[in-house]
Design a protein around this motif. Structure first.
Motif, PDB file in Angstrom:
ATOM      1  N   CYS A 118       3.333 -30.546 -13.479  1.00 33.54           N
ATOM      2  CA  CYS A 118       3.132 -29.559 -12.411  1.00 33.54           C
ATOM      3  C   CYS A 118       4.149 -28.425 -12.513  1.00 33.54           C
ATOM      4  CB  CYS A 118       3.230 -30.229 -11.043  1.00 33.54           C
ATOM      5  SG  CYS A 118       1.795 -31.224 -10.622  1.00 33.54           S
ATOM      6  N   LYS A 121       3.190 -26.136 -15.322  1.00 28.71           N
ATOM      7  CA  LYS A 121       2.057 -25.306 -14.913  1.00 28.71           C
ATOM      8  C   LYS A 121       2.533 -24.171 -14.004  1.00 28.71           C
ATOM      9  CE  LYS A 121      -2.424 -25.610 -12.607  1.00 28.71           C
ATOM     10  NZ  LYS A 121      -2.278 -25.168 -11.225  1.00 28.71           N
ATOM     11  N   ASP A 124       4.371 -21.579 -16.031  1.00 25.74           N
ATOM     12  CA  ASP A 124       3.413 -20.810 -16.832  1.00 25.74           C
ATOM     13  C   ASP A 124       2.676 -19.790 -15.965  1.00 25.74           C
ATOM     14  OD1 ASP A 124       4.096 -22.101 -19.190  1.00 25.74           O
ATOM     15  OD2 ASP A 124       2.413 -23.503 -19.113  1.00 25.74           O
ATOM     16  N   THR A 125       2.348 -20.175 -14.734  1.00 25.59           N
ATOM     17  CA  THR A 125       1.696 -19.250 -13.804  1.00 25.59           C
ATOM     18  C   THR A 125       2.634 -18.093 -13.475  1.00 25.59           C
ATOM     19  OG1 THR A 125       0.341 -21.008 -12.854  1.00 25.59           O
ATOM     20  CG2 THR A 125       0.644 -19.033 -11.509  1.00 25.59           C
TER      21      THR A 125
END
Length: 141
Positions: A118, A121, A124-125
């Motif tokens: 998580c 992620k 990366d966002t």
């Protein structure tokens, strides 16, 4: 004293580190990239309230600073406290964002791995938002 297992998760962002810090330190923008806060944050004095599946968490952020520290202490409704160390440092003309994930004592291997995924992620966002916006493709900043 017992220490917790730790994993440092990081991402390089092609954007001036001061821009990255300014974006990350704007607590109202955190739900744009931090999935654990996707329902938003509401200010409450020196803290912020973050609704979640385990109830409302109270979040206290490090004060604005010139060192790129975006640490925050999350206090769950049951009183448990989780310190989240989040830093932005210069990396050439860009930035390196680092999150230190601490494995809580009651956390199994699968949950620790899921938490790490998580965080990857989310970072990366964050990278996508900040790198696209510098070219004028996004106006979320």
């Amino acid at each position: 004293m017992t220490t917790m297992a730790a994993r440092i998760i990081h991402v390089s962002i092609e954007r001036d580190w001061r821009d990255v810090y300014a974006f990350m330190a704007d607590h109202q923008k955190m739900p744009l990239w931090a999935s654990g806060l996707s329902t938003g944050l509401a200010p409450d004095g020196d803290e912020w309230i973050a609704p979640g599946p385990l109830g409302n968490a109270r979040v206290r952020f490090a004060p604005a600073n010139e060192f790129g520290v975006v640490d925050h202490l999350v206090t769950l409704e049951n009183g448990a406290k989780v310190h989240n160390a989040l830093r932005v440092v210069p990396n050439g003309d860009g930035a390196e964002v680092m999150f230190t994930l601490l494995r809580q004592f009651d956390m199994g291997d699968e949950q620790f791995a899921a938490d790490a995924a998580c965080v990857h992620k989310d970072l990366d966002t964050l990278k996508t938002i900040l790198e696209e916006s510098k070219d004028g493709k996004r106006t979320t900043l």
